[in-house]
Design a protein around this motif. Sequence first.
Motif, short mmCIF file in Angstrom:
data_model
loop_
_atom_site.label_atom_id
_atom_site.label_comp_id
_atom_site.label_asym_id
_atom_site.label_seq_id
_atom_site.Cartn_x
_atom_site.Cartn_y
_atom_site.Cartn_z
N THR A 102 0.84 -1.20 0.00
CA THR A 102 0.00 0.00 0.00
C THR A 102 0.88 1.26 0.00
N ASN A 103 0.26 2.37 -0.43
CA ASN A 103 0.98 3.63 -0.42
C ASN A 103 0.46 4.53 0.70
N ALA A 104 1.01 5.73 0.81
CA ALA A 104 0.69 6.62 1.92
C ALA A 104 -0.78 7.05 1.93
N ASP A 105 -1.44 6.96 0.79
CA ASP A 105 -2.86 7.32 0.70
C ASP A 105 -3.78 6.10 0.84
N GLY A 106 -3.20 4.95 1.17
CA GLY A 106 -3.99 3.74 1.34
C GLY A 106 -4.26 3.00 0.05
N GLY A 107 -3.75 3.51 -1.07
CA GLY A 107 -3.94 2.84 -2.35
C GLY A 107 -3.03 1.62 -2.49
N ILE A 108 -3.31 0.80 -3.48
CA ILE A 108 -2.60 -0.46 -3.67
C ILE A 108 -1.53 -0.30 -4.75
N LEU A 109 -0.26 -0.46 -4.35
CA LEU A 109 0.85 -0.40 -5.29
C LEU A 109 0.94 -1.68 -6.12
N ASP A 110 0.59 -2.79 -5.51
CA ASP A 110 0.58 -4.09 -6.19
C ASP A 110 -0.03 -5.10 -5.23
N ASP A 111 -0.53 -6.21 -5.76
CA ASP A 111 -0.90 -7.32 -4.89
C ASP A 111 0.07 -8.47 -5.15
N LEU A 112 0.23 -9.33 -4.16
CA LEU A 112 1.29 -10.31 -4.19
C LEU A 112 0.94 -11.52 -3.34
N MET A 113 1.73 -12.57 -3.48
CA MET A 113 1.65 -13.75 -2.62
C MET A 113 2.93 -13.82 -1.79
N VAL A 114 2.77 -14.18 -0.51
CA VAL A 114 3.90 -14.30 0.42
C VAL A 114 3.85 -15.69 1.04
N ALA A 115 4.95 -16.44 0.92
CA ALA A 115 5.02 -17.78 1.49
C ALA A 115 6.15 -17.86 2.50
N ASN A 116 5.95 -18.66 3.54
CA ASN A 116 6.96 -18.91 4.57
C ASN A 116 7.67 -20.21 4.25
N PHE A 117 8.94 -20.09 3.85
CA PHE A 117 9.72 -21.27 3.51
C PHE A 117 10.67 -21.68 4.63
N GLY A 118 10.46 -21.16 5.83
CA GLY A 118 11.25 -21.60 6.98
C GLY A 118 12.41 -20.70 7.29
N ASP A 119 13.33 -20.53 6.34
CA ASP A 119 14.47 -19.64 6.56
C ASP A 119 14.34 -18.34 5.79
N HIS A 120 13.30 -18.23 4.95
CA HIS A 120 13.08 -16.99 4.20
C HIS A 120 11.62 -16.90 3.76
N LEU A 121 11.24 -15.72 3.29
CA LEU A 121 9.93 -15.52 2.69
C LEU A 121 10.09 -15.52 1.17
N PHE A 122 9.15 -16.17 0.50
CA PHE A 122 9.13 -16.25 -0.96
C PHE A 122 7.95 -15.42 -1.45
N LEU A 123 8.21 -14.47 -2.35
CA LEU A 123 7.19 -13.56 -2.84
C LEU A 123 6.99 -13.74 -4.34
N VAL A 124 5.74 -13.65 -4.77
CA VAL A 124 5.41 -13.59 -6.20
C VAL A 124 4.62 -12.32 -6.42
N VAL A 125 5.11 -11.46 -7.34
CA VAL A 125 4.50 -10.17 -7.60
C VAL A 125 4.11 -10.06 -9.07
N ASN A 126 3.33 -9.05 -9.41
CA ASN A 126 2.85 -8.90 -10.78
C ASN A 126 3.96 -8.45 -11.74
N ALA A 127 3.83 -8.90 -12.98
CA ALA A 127 4.85 -8.64 -13.98
C ALA A 127 5.07 -7.15 -14.22
N ALA A 128 3.99 -6.39 -14.38
CA ALA A 128 4.11 -4.98 -14.72
C ALA A 128 4.68 -4.15 -13.58
N CYS A 129 4.66 -4.70 -12.36
CA CYS A 129 5.09 -3.95 -11.17
C CYS A 129 6.39 -4.47 -10.59
N LYS A 130 6.96 -5.53 -11.14
CA LYS A 130 8.01 -6.23 -10.40
C LYS A 130 9.27 -5.39 -10.20
#
Length: 382
Positions: A102-130
């Motif tokens: 989110t941004n300072a105005d509460g808008g959405i910069l991008d949506d994503l997936m966040v996974a817990n892989f134990g020793d790190h977080l794995f993220l998948v984000v949109n192509a146009a925003c990556k």
Amino acid sequence: MMLAHDQDSLKRTPLYDLHVSLGGKMVPFAGYDMPVQYPAGVLKEHLHTRSQAGLFDVSHMGQLRLLPKSGRVEDAARALERLVPQDIVAIALGRQRYAQFTNADGGILDDLMVANFGDHLFLVVNAACKAEDEAHLRAHLSDDCVIDSLADRALIALQGPKAEAVLAKFCAKAPSMKFMDAGPHEVAGIKCFVSRSGYTGEDGFEISVPAADAERLAKTLLENPDVVPIGLGARDSLRLEAGLCLYGHDIDTATTPVEAALEWSVQKSRRSGGARAGGFPGAEKILAHFDQGAARRRVGLRAQGRAPVREGALLFADSASAEPIGQVTSGGFGPSLNAPVAMGYVPTASSALGTSLFAEVRGQRLPMTVAAMPFVKNTYKR
């Protein structure tokens, strides 16, 4: 989709040659040369995914790893919570969660997936925003995390009611996975990251695979007669029937999660009165929307006729009023329903199920009804 431009400037996924060999019609999308459909056509690809299994190339998406400098994944989770309104700390090992930057105005910069892989977080984000997403992470989280762009990986999605049976032949753990489970698994002898999730409303899997192995894995899955390749056209109609947002269309930098009807994605711990309420960009506005409501809301729309109502169509309270009250953000024909469906924004006062509206299409006012989403019941394995 992007307007056509110099083909030489487009990037190619590791599956580009396979798409061409399968007769894919290639179009520019988010800076990549991607298949919009194959010879069977969008309608058949859509229905095949709903009845059997479809294979999608989503390698244009961004894949990132957040490795906590402390060695504790909860520290990476707490750091990421400074940028998203979701409870990342609560994501259990081997699980994944939908989130939004989110941004300072509460808008959405991008949506994503966040996974817990134990020793790190794995993220998948949109192509146009990556690129912007990676820069955003580096600007705000570099003191806490090592941020790795996993550009050497492809991403494929296997979606549909037969996806589990197909993948089970190559991944022994697949049948025991539940919706939003995620973690490292071998698939056909290849070390992959697998999540039981997708963008179609169907049961299915997303598989992150080393780029060098992507074509071999895709061909292996396509050897099953239940599996056919699916292009961007059917991916869009499937996600629309599932009531899922497309970034830059249904959600954007001027839309809060509450306006977008995504309240379900913000856990109580991050809301007013929660243990870790606020602390993310735009929290004041977003939490005010939770507490007091927002002036507008994303809704599902069903047309009474057969004409598709496309993105950009203006919405009116009645057939004669001069001023529009809202606008369609996604719309088209729903092959599974054999009828048009759409999503758009209307005043919250006009968002109740069954509310009658009118969409302006080619100078005519077409009757619409606010309808429940998803339009097609999802089949996630919970």
